[in-house]
Design a protein around this motif. Structure first.
Motif, PDB file in Angstrom:
ATOM      1  N   SER A 157       9.743  18.458 -43.904  1.00  8.53           N
ATOM      2  CA  SER A 157       9.890  19.327 -42.748  1.00  8.53           C
ATOM      3  C   SER A 157       8.587  19.567 -42.002  1.00  8.53           C
ATOM      4  O   SER A 157       7.510  19.697 -42.593  1.00  8.53           O
ATOM      5  CB  SER A 157      10.477  20.670 -43.190  1.00  8.53           C
ATOM      6  OG  SER A 157      10.893  21.407 -42.082  1.00  8.53           O
TER       7      SER A 157
ATOM      8  N   PHE B  57       7.531  21.487 -37.848  1.00 11.99           N
ATOM      9  CA  PHE B  57       8.055  22.057 -36.607  1.00 11.99           C
ATOM     10  C   PHE B  57       7.165  21.586 -35.470  1.00 11.99           C
ATOM     11  O   PHE B  57       6.098  20.990 -35.685  1.00 11.99           O
ATOM     12  CB  PHE B  57       8.138  23.585 -36.670  1.00 11.99           C
ATOM     13  CG  PHE B  57       6.835  24.273 -36.968  1.00 11.99           C
ATOM     14  CD1 PHE B  57       5.912  24.547 -35.966  1.00 11.99           C
ATOM     15  CD2 PHE B  57       6.518  24.669 -38.268  1.00 11.99           C
ATOM     16  CE1 PHE B  57       4.709  25.176 -36.242  1.00 11.99           C
ATOM     17  CE2 PHE B  57       5.319  25.296 -38.553  1.00 11.99           C
ATOM     18  CZ  PHE B  57       4.410  25.559 -37.532  1.00 11.99           C
ATOM     19  N   CYS B  58       7.612  21.829 -34.245  1.00 12.00           N
ATOM     20  CA  CYS B  58       6.893  21.325 -33.077  1.00 12.00           C
ATOM     21  C   CYS B  58       6.896  22.396 -31.986  1.00 12.00           C
ATOM     22  O   CYS B  58       7.928  23.000 -31.702  1.00 12.00           O
ATOM     23  CB  CYS B  58       7.567  20.055 -32.565  1.00 12.00           C
ATOM     24  SG  CYS B  58       6.734  19.264 -31.176  1.00 12.00           S
TER      25      CYS B  58
ATOM     26  N   GLN C  48      13.371  16.448 -31.479  1.00 12.37           N
ATOM     27  CA  GLN C  48      14.126  17.596 -30.975  1.00 12.37           C
ATOM     28  C   GLN C  48      13.458  18.192 -29.744  1.00 12.37           C
ATOM     29  O   GLN C  48      14.118  18.559 -28.768  1.00 12.37           O
ATOM     30  CB  GLN C  48      14.235  18.660 -32.059  1.00 12.37           C
ATOM     31  CG  GLN C  48      15.106  18.279 -33.238  1.00 12.37           C
ATOM     32  CD  GLN C  48      15.047  19.316 -34.332  1.00 12.37           C
ATOM     33  OE1 GLN C  48      14.290  20.281 -34.258  1.00 12.37           O
ATOM     34  NE2 GLN C  48      15.832  19.122 -35.373  1.00 12.37           N
TER      35      GLN C  48
ATOM     36  N   SER D  15      11.168  16.883 -35.609  1.00 13.55           N
ATOM     37  CA  SER D  15      10.926  18.048 -34.762  1.00 13.55           C
ATOM     38  C   SER D  15      10.376  17.623 -33.404  1.00 13.55           C
ATOM     39  O   SER D  15      10.713  18.224 -32.383  1.00 13.55           O
ATOM     40  CB  SER D  15       9.972  19.029 -35.450  1.00 13.55           C
ATOM     41  OG  SER D  15       8.758  18.406 -35.803  1.00 13.55           O
TER      42      SER D  15
ATOM     43  N   SER E 213      15.587  25.145 -42.201  1.00 13.80           N
ATOM     44  CA  SER E 213      14.718  25.218 -41.030  1.00 13.80           C
ATOM     45  C   SER E 213      15.437  25.870 -39.854  1.00 13.80           C
ATOM     46  O   SER E 213      14.851  26.682 -39.124  1.00 13.80           O
ATOM     47  CB  SER E 213      14.242  23.810 -40.641  1.00 13.80           C
ATOM     48  OG  SER E 213      15.346  22.942 -40.447  1.00 13.80           O
TER      49      SER E 213
ATOM     50  N   ALA F  36      10.702  23.522 -31.726  1.00 15.96           N
ATOM     51  CA  ALA F  36      11.659  22.645 -32.396  1.00 15.96           C
ATOM     52  C   ALA F  36      11.451  22.768 -33.897  1.00 15.96           C
ATOM     53  O   ALA F  36      10.330  22.617 -34.378  1.00 15.96           O
ATOM     54  CB  ALA F  36      11.470  21.199 -31.940  1.00 15.96           C
ATOM     55  N   LEU F  37      12.507  23.048 -34.629  1.00 12.55           N
ATOM     56  CA  LEU F  37      12.373  23.466 -36.023  1.00 12.55           C
ATOM     57  C   LEU F  37      12.571  22.347 -37.042  1.00 12.55           C
ATOM     58  O   LEU F  37      12.412  22.562 -38.236  1.00 12.55           O
ATOM     59  CB  LEU F  37      13.345  24.615 -36.312  1.00 12.55           C
ATOM     60  CG  LEU F  37      12.964  25.933 -35.631  1.00 12.55           C
ATOM     61  CD1 LEU F  37      14.057  26.969 -35.810  1.00 12.55           C
ATOM     62  CD2 LEU F  37      11.644  26.454 -36.180  1.00 12.55           C
ATOM     63  N   GLY F  38      12.926  21.157 -36.612  1.00 12.59           N
ATOM     64  CA  GLY F  38      12.904  20.032 -37.523  1.00 12.59           C
ATOM     65  C   GLY F  38      14.045  19.994 -38.509  1.00 12.59           C
ATOM     66  O   GLY F  38      15.040  20.713 -38.398  1.00 12.59           O
TER      67      GLY F  38
END
Length: 792
Positions: free
Chosen positions: A419, A421-422, A757, A754, A475, A412-414
């Protein structure tokens, strides 16, 4: 008579935070205690244990493996299987194997522990004054890892071969440094170097550093996850110069103090805040009540009583502050990240070279930082629980549970701001450290660097990528690196609500308040004051804050007078220009005429339901703040001003959103203006604004929940950092019978998006796996929207 003993051999595969936390020495001692033979070793998946002996001893071992864990260790899963008996006669710690690598096994960096601190200041100890003291319970982890599994040879500590004494401790099961990968001493560990304009110094340089700080100089200091810029917290000239260097006119600076007693000399510290300050994470803690008689410079946080403070989490920091105290100076310094405005924190020595001519010295060491990590930021929420505002050092990369489990790697890019990510695998998610706003190429490059490193650590190839619905976020463009991956687009505010639902393991519907500054809605408007009826896979928009035009886009965010004047124009027409108020006198009339023209022609304006912009407007009207230097500055000043012992405005629109779908703030702005024109106290007006708005959202959410028979109400978004607002919101919902759930483990602002998401993506994948046709239909667009969009 024959006596038989039930001898078995059992293999345990242990996953979780079990590397770099003293877990193998713990297992070794537990095996000795339970009289079992076998081995323990790290691999890329976690820790492998094989024990052999009487089965009732093995059962005791298995039970205590969970109940007697070292303080920093956590177990998320234990696999168990029987093996052939080997008839071994001892228990050993074996060399690590690669196995199947997983990013979720990476331990976070840990603050200096009490035992290592005692050694640091004990003249009889051989590590007296050693600036990099560490053991199995403290020191760098994530920031020095090059590959997994976590062993010394797989970290940047490989550059420092252990001396005879340290090597003996490293292999001694009775030592606190038994397999402590970051261990070392003055003979074999990293060394310090002080650079100035003209020359460099090695050896005992900390006395020079403390003298520089005491006399008002600025020093760059290399820490665990990057460089800081430090100066005396009581010296106005030093702080003003630091602001010029960083191009940071008024955004608050963080402080580092020697101990909690030092902090109490300038700030009120609650027991909950003290626990956070002294925890192994050692984050920056936002303290709300700075003392009026504080010796701190007012330039640290101009206009605010709130101040962010941390304790020394690295021995290097502790030594510098101790020297300041010994020389008779307050042992507290400004400790802000070394970077220019809009750039990422510096962590490489060669890049820090650009600051050498701007500061009075750079203190660096020769331990490489493999991955940069900024300081975490936490505050105690209105309910007394910790609220993570920036998840970074000390928290990352500890995993967070997901409400669903899918055996597919999801990335997940946020969002674009704050920012992160995950990464997900199974029912766990791991957030990256906070990276920052993706406005510049340098920050975007840092985002890709950190992402590439973490993917490589876990040997992860994303099969599914979740991105924000906004097509222009930098992102989201990163997803093009994996052309074969499935892309799932997630609406910004649905992700906010899903993040709270995921944290609290809600799989049924919830009413969600998504209250922030900006996010693209499915109707093309800028959302930010939404009440959603959400599942993890989709949502419906039940009602929202009334749209107003945002004239000038981002410029209106930097100049909140624009949004305030727009509200006044829509409510009062041109009459507001004759109001005898400070705000009206401060409005630049030439610029207002242009804004009015654009407003009338409906050019360069975007309809927004943003709660953040409403707070900006109220702050401009009440405090006179017509321009800001950093995000949420006006709203923070308004929060600080607000009295809580006031009643809300008696507005007739409080119960209307359920019928209209609109939460109308115009009567609230009218009431604020009436108070201002009657010269009511600013603190009372600010308090009434906060409480009224909170009640409007709370009543609308409770009405939706009652109508649709939904048990849960959740809230997320940057506005949830406002303790005055959240307290009023929580209390009003409680009076209506609802227990408000908010983010605690992930930031409520875009830094937690993220994770939200990832929750949505995992839920969609799980729903597809069960072949639920209702869910499957909703996933082609990811979210659904019912009702009309009203641009009032």
């Amino acid at each position: 008579m024959t006596v038989t003993t039930d001898i078995r051999r059992v293999r345990f595969i242990v996953e979780g935070t079990v590397q770099g936390v003293g877990f193998r020495p713990f297992v070794y001692h537990l095996a000795q205690l339970t009289k079992l033979n076998g081995f323990v070793r790290n691999d890329g998946q976690g820790v492998i244990i094989e024990v052999e002996g009487p089965y009732h001893f093995i059962q005791t071992f298995r039970s205590r493996l969970v109940t007697d864990l070292p303080g920093l260790a956590t177990i998320t899963r234990i696999g168990e299987e029987n093996c052939d008996i080997h008839h071994v006669t001892s228990f050993a710690i074996q060399d690590s194997t690669q196995g199947i690598r997983r990013a979720l096994t990476i331990p976070p960096d840990v603050a200096l522990c009490p035992e290592c601190r005692n050694e640091l200041f004990d003249p009889s100890n051989r590590r007296f004054g050693y600036p990099f003291n560490a053991c199995t319970q403290c020191g760098p982890r994530f920031t020095v890892i090059e590959t997994l599994p976590y062993d010394r040879m797989a970290t940047t500590m490989v550059d420092f071969p252990l001396c005879e004494n340290c090597d003996e401790e490293y292999h001694d099961p009775g030592s606190r440094r038994f397999h402590a990968e970051a261990t070392g001493c003055l003979s074999c560990g990293p060394t310090l170097e002080l650079l100035t304009d003209d020359e460099s110094f090695t050896g005992p340089v900390l006395d020079q550093v403390s003298r520089l700080l005491a006399q008002g100089d600025i020093v760059g200091i290399k820490g665990i996850g990057g460089y800081h810029l430090a100066c005396a917290a009581w010296n106005d000239e030093s702080i003003e110069r630091l602001r010029q260097i960083k191009a940071r006119p008024s955004k608050p600076f963080a402080l580092m103090a020697r101990d909690v007693d030092t902090i109490r000399k300038f700030c009120v510290v609650t027991p909950e805040e003290e626990a956070l300050l002294s925890s192994p994470v050692a984050p920056i803690v936002l303290l709300a009540h700075r003392r009026d008689d504080s010796f701190l410079s007012d330039l640290i946080a101009p206009g605010l009583m709130k101040v962010g403070v941390m304790l020394p989490y690295a021995p290097l920091h502790a030594l510098i502050l101790e020297r300041l105290k010994a020389e008779g100076y307050p042992p507290i310094v400004v400790m802000t990240s070394a970077n220019h405005h809009g750039e990422p924190v510096i962590f490489e020595d060669q890049t820090m070279g650009s600051f050498v001519h701007q500061v009075d010295g750079v203190l660096r060491h020769n331990r490489r930082i493999e991955i940069p990590v900024d300081d975490s930021v936490v505050q105690v929420a209105d309910n007394g629980r910790p609220l993570i505002l920036r998840r970074a050092r000390g928290f990352v990369p500890s995993p967070i549970k997901l409400p669903t489990s899918v055996p597919i790697s999801t990335l997940a890019l946020g969002s674009h701001m704050k920012s992160t990510f995950c990464l997900t695998e199974g029912n766990e998610a791991i957030l990256s450290p906070h990276i920052g706003d993706l406005d510049t190429t340098l920050v975007q490059d840092r985002y890709r660097y950190v992402l590439a490193h973490m993917l490589a650590l876990g040997d992860i190839e994303p099969a599914t990528i979740a991105v924000d619905f906004h097509p222009q976020y930098a992102s989201s463009h990163v997803a093009s690196a994996w052309p074969d991956a499935e892309i799932i687009k997630v609406q910004h505010h649905h992700a906010h609500i899903a993040a709270v639902m995921g944290e609290h393991v809600m799989t049924d519907r919830a009413v969600g308040l998504a209250l922030d500054g900006t996010g693209l809605g499915d109707d093309g408007a800028i959302w930010g004051g939404e009440i959603l009826v959400a599942r993890l896979t989709d949502f419906q928009r039940a009602c929202h804050l009334r749209y107003v035009p945002l004239v000038g886009g981002d410029r209106a965010i930097r100049e909140p007078w624009r949004i305030a004047a727009t509200y006044l124009q829509l409510i009062f027409g041109d009459a507001w220009l004759q109001f005898p108020l400070e705000f009206v006198r401060a409005v630049p009339l030439k610029s207002w005429r242009l804004v009015k023209q654009l407003l009338e022609k409906n050019v360069h304006n975007h309809p927004t339901s943003s709660t953040g912009r409403l707070f900006d407007a109220a702050a401009a009207l009440i405090t006179g703040r017509i321009a800001v230097d950093y995000e949420a500055q006006a709203a923070m000043e308004l929060e600080q001003l607000a009295r809580e012992d006031v009643e809300p405005y008696a507005l007739p629109v409080m119960a209307s959103p359920l019928q209209t779908g609109i939460i109308d703030p115009f009567p609230l702005i009218r009431a604020v203006m009436t108070d201002l024109l009657h010269h009511e106290d600013q603190q009372i007006i600010a308090g009434r604004f906060h409480k009224t708005l909170a009640w409007m959202f709370a009543d609308a959410a409770a009405d939706v929940a009652e109508q649709q028979r939904i048990a849960h109400v959740v809230a997320a978004g940057g506005v949830m950092q406002n303790r005055v607002f959240v307290r009023a919101l929580r209390n009003r919902l409680a009076a209506r019978g609802y227990d408000l759930k908010v983010n605690e483990k992930v930031p409520p602002n875009d830094g937690g998006l993220s994770y939200g998401q990832a929750v949505v993506a995992q839920a969609i994948l799980a729903a597809r796996a069960t072949q639920n046709p209702k869910i499957e239909r909703s996933t082609s667009h990811v979210f659904s929207h019912s009702g009309q969009n009203r641009r009032n």
